[in-house]
Design a protein around this motif. Structure first.
Motif, mmCIF file in Angstrom:
data_model
loop_
_atom_site.group_PDB
_atom_site.id
_atom_site.type_symbol
_atom_site.label_atom_id
_atom_site.label_comp_id
_atom_site.label_asym_id
_atom_site.label_seq_id
_atom_site.Cartn_x
_atom_site.Cartn_y
_atom_site.Cartn_z
ATOM 1 N N VAL A 1 44.217 -85.170 -30.079
ATOM 2 C CA VAL A 1 44.373 -85.888 -28.815
ATOM 3 C C VAL A 1 43.009 -86.103 -28.172
ATOM 4 O O VAL A 1 42.710 -87.179 -27.644
ATOM 5 N N ARG A 2 42.161 -85.075 -28.205
ATOM 6 C CA ARG A 2 40.804 -85.235 -27.669
ATOM 7 C C ARG A 2 40.058 -86.334 -28.418
ATOM 8 O O ARG A 2 39.340 -87.147 -27.813
ATOM 9 N N THR A 3 40.232 -86.373 -29.730
ATOM 10 C CA THR A 3 39.581 -87.407 -30.524
ATOM 11 C C THR A 3 40.023 -88.800 -30.087
ATOM 12 O O THR A 3 39.219 -89.744 -30.062
ATOM 13 N N VAL B 1 33.373 -76.914 -24.836
ATOM 14 C CA VAL B 1 32.061 -76.842 -25.492
ATOM 15 C C VAL B 1 31.297 -78.155 -25.293
ATOM 16 O O VAL B 1 30.732 -78.728 -26.236
ATOM 17 N N GLY B 2 31.327 -78.656 -24.072
ATOM 18 C CA GLY B 2 30.525 -79.826 -23.721
ATOM 19 C C GLY B 2 31.094 -81.163 -24.117
ATOM 20 O O GLY B 2 30.502 -82.205 -23.801
ATOM 21 N N LEU B 3 32.254 -81.198 -24.779
ATOM 22 C CA LEU B 3 32.757 -82.470 -25.290
ATOM 23 C C LEU B 3 33.351 -83.370 -24.218
ATOM 24 O O LEU B 3 33.702 -84.518 -24.494
ATOM 25 N N ARG B 4 33.449 -82.873 -22.988
ATOM 26 C CA ARG B 4 33.837 -83.771 -21.891
ATOM 27 C C ARG B 4 32.711 -84.780 -21.619
ATOM 28 O O ARG B 4 32.935 -85.803 -20.969
ATOM 29 N N TYR B 5 31.504 -84.489 -22.100
ATOM 30 C CA TYR B 5 30.359 -85.397 -21.945
ATOM 31 C C TYR B 5 30.031 -86.053 -23.288
ATOM 32 O O TYR B 5 28.892 -86.045 -23.750
ATOM 33 N N HIS B 6 31.035 -86.644 -23.902
ATOM 34 C CA HIS B 6 30.836 -87.154 -25.261
ATOM 35 C C HIS B 6 29.913 -88.370 -25.290
ATOM 36 O O HIS B 6 29.126 -88.533 -26.232
ATOM 37 N N ALA B 7 29.998 -89.231 -24.289
ATOM 38 C CA ALA B 7 29.094 -90.384 -24.253
ATOM 39 C C ALA B 7 27.643 -89.927 -24.080
ATOM 40 O O ALA B 7 26.740 -90.410 -24.768
ATOM 41 N N LEU B 8 27.426 -88.986 -23.168
ATOM 42 C CA LEU B 8 26.084 -88.433 -22.985
ATOM 43 C C LEU B 8 25.587 -87.791 -24.276
ATOM 44 O O LEU B 8 24.410 -87.904 -24.622
ATOM 45 N N LYS C 1 28.967 -96.262 -16.152
ATOM 46 C CA LYS C 1 30.104 -97.027 -16.656
ATOM 47 C C LYS C 1 30.826 -96.349 -17.822
ATOM 48 O O LYS C 1 31.882 -96.810 -18.247
ATOM 49 N N ALA C 2 30.279 -95.263 -18.342
ATOM 50 C CA ALA C 2 30.952 -94.534 -19.421
ATOM 51 C C ALA C 2 31.763 -93.365 -18.889
ATOM 52 O O ALA C 2 32.311 -92.596 -19.685
ATOM 53 N N SER C 3 31.851 -93.194 -17.565
ATOM 54 C CA SER C 3 32.599 -92.077 -16.967
ATOM 55 C C SER C 3 34.004 -92.526 -16.588
ATOM 56 O O SER C 3 34.192 -93.606 -16.019
ATOM 57 N N TYR C 4 34.971 -91.661 -16.886
ATOM 58 C CA TYR C 4 36.377 -91.959 -16.655
ATOM 59 C C TYR C 4 37.049 -90.793 -15.948
ATOM 60 O O TYR C 4 36.582 -89.649 -16.011
ATOM 61 N N PRO C 5 38.178 -91.057 -15.265
ATOM 62 C CA PRO C 5 38.759 -90.042 -14.383
ATOM 63 C C PRO C 5 39.574 -88.958 -15.050
ATOM 64 O O PRO C 5 39.837 -87.934 -14.433
ATOM 65 N N GLY C 6 40.030 -89.142 -16.306
ATOM 66 C CA GLY C 6 40.835 -88.087 -16.892
ATOM 67 C C GLY C 6 41.494 -88.484 -18.192
ATOM 68 O O GLY C 6 41.368 -89.617 -18.676
ATOM 69 N N LEU C 7 42.242 -87.536 -18.766
ATOM 70 C CA LEU C 7 42.875 -87.723 -20.066
ATOM 71 C C LEU C 7 43.977 -88.782 -20.026
ATOM 72 O O LEU C 7 44.026 -89.679 -20.878
ATOM 73 N N ALA C 8 44.887 -88.680 -19.065
ATOM 74 C CA ALA C 8 46.025 -89.597 -19.021
ATOM 75 C C ALA C 8 45.598 -91.061 -18.893
ATOM 76 O O ALA C 8 46.102 -91.927 -19.633
ATOM 77 N N PRO C 9 44.671 -91.402 -17.976
ATOM 78 C CA PRO C 9 44.230 -92.805 -17.911
ATOM 79 C C PRO C 9 43.599 -93.301 -19.205
ATOM 80 O O PRO C 9 43.775 -94.460 -19.583
#
Length: 366
Positions: free
Chosen positions: A267-269, A307-314, A345-353
């Motif tokens: 799901v994270r992927t 482990v930092g993957l919330r910042y995948h674009a960075l 522009k690569a930041s998003y509010p959450g998983l569901a959106p």
């Protein structure tokens, strides 16, 4: 492993995408050199991996995961068993995702960490580090990202709607597949060379691209692969032998826990990228905008993208930056470039959106 809602942070870049054919908008996007320069310059002093963070985090995650798994196996109350299983899945998920860090940190940065992780996590979970090392770096290659040569990319946003649940749910079968691989296929491959070649090419990488074929390992890496394969096969055969002797219930519970872990990662992927590229080579900025950050104040992103993957674009801008520095790097770059920057522009509010956006994209795909 992002739906446009009331807060649509991609709106500023949608016009050029919509105006150009889907196959060309990436190649038409020039690099934002100011963003690339700022990302590099603002993070030089936090680019060193800190053993005092890596070791305690990994060890604590593994300990909690295994202790909770033992509890789920031993307790008689079903509700307690389920809750302990959930805790075990989350903790082992975090412990497993250190495999991502192993692919990027310098081999001398954390002495003993690779071996320690493999002994405590990789081999017991039948996902040794070689399954990601030498594979994930191809995903970061400038000319491979998003192309047919990228082992970790599929144009999911351009595929049919049914592909998303299939993609997510197939992860549930991963633990059984890994057990069969290590206990049966790898030992048989030792005496049947064609099978050994097939297993290596098709079943030895954490890849999602069905066209990917892995090249044969060489040198020191080949020696590391050999010993990790031996460790996994010995462990898998021992687990099956113990299950034959003392019962299958513990193994079944463990498989359920690992299946949940694999599902969480799948799901994270799904929301790690926008998956909008159809095979064209992309600029670094286009790769960044096809990737996803879910920074605070997003809730629970540290659980489903640890482990930092919330910042995948960075991470795609700074692949070698250690996970414990990504939050500070995000703060610095955001503050320096401002709200109207390409970076934001690569930041998003959450998983569901994010899931909703991906689902909508598949429904409008040709």
């Amino acid at each position: 492993m992002n739906a446009r809602n009331a807060i649509d942070m991609t709106a500023p870049v949608q016009a050029p995408r919509d105006a150009a054919p889907a196959s060309t908008w990436h190649s038409q996007m020039p690099d934002d050199k100011a963003m690339l320069r700022a990302a590099a310059e603002l993070t030089r002093d936090i680019a060193v991996a800190r053993p005092g963070i890596y070791w305690p985090d990994m060890l604590a995650s593994a300990f909690v995961g295994y202790a909770a798994l033992a509890g789920a196996i031993l307790v008689s109350h079903p509700v307690a068993a389920v809750l302990l299983g959930l805790l075990s899945a989350l903790a082992l998920y975090r412990a497993l995702l250190f495999i991502h860090e192993l692919t990027h940190i310098h081999k001398d940065a954390l002495p003993g960490f690779r071996m320690g992780w493999n002994l405590l996590v990789g081999i017991p979970m039948l996902i040794p580090s070689f399954m990601y090392e030498g594979v994930h770096t191809q995903h970061h290659a400038r000319t491979r990202y998003g192309t047919v040569e990228d082992p970790e990319y599929l144009p999911l946003a351009l595929m049919k709607p049914w592909s998303l649940p299939v993609f997510a749910l197939t992860a549930i079968l991963l633990p059984v597949a890994l057990l069969v691989r290590s206990a049966v296929l790898v030992p048989l491959g030792a005496v049947i060379p064609p099978l050994r070649t097939l297993v290596w090419e098709r079943a030895s990488a954490l890849a999602i691209n069905p066209q990917y074929r892995r090249r044969r390992p060489e040198g020191d890496f080949a020696r590391m692969v050999f010993w990790q394969e031996v460790g996994c096969s010995v462990w898998a055969i021992a687990v099956l032998a113990a299950s034959f002797a003392w019962g299958w219930c513990p193994l079944l519970i463990a498989l359920c826990v690992v299946s949940l872990t694999a599902f969480l990662n799948q799901v994270r992927t799904l929301v790690a990228h926008l998956w909008e590229n159809d095979g064209e080579a992309m600029t670094v900025t286009a790769q960044y905008l096809d990737s996803v950050n879910v920074p605070p104040p997003a809730r629970f992103s540290g659980l489903w993208a640890p482990v930092g993957l919330r910042y995948h674009a960075l991470h795609h801008l700074l692949p070698s930056l250690p996970y414990h520095s990504l939050s500070e790097a995000h703060r610095r770059i955001s503050q320096h470039l401002g709200e109207a920057s390409t970076y934001r522009k690569a930041s998003y509010p959450g998983l569901a959106p994010l899931l909703m956006r991906l689902a909508r994209s598949t429904m409008t795909a040709r």
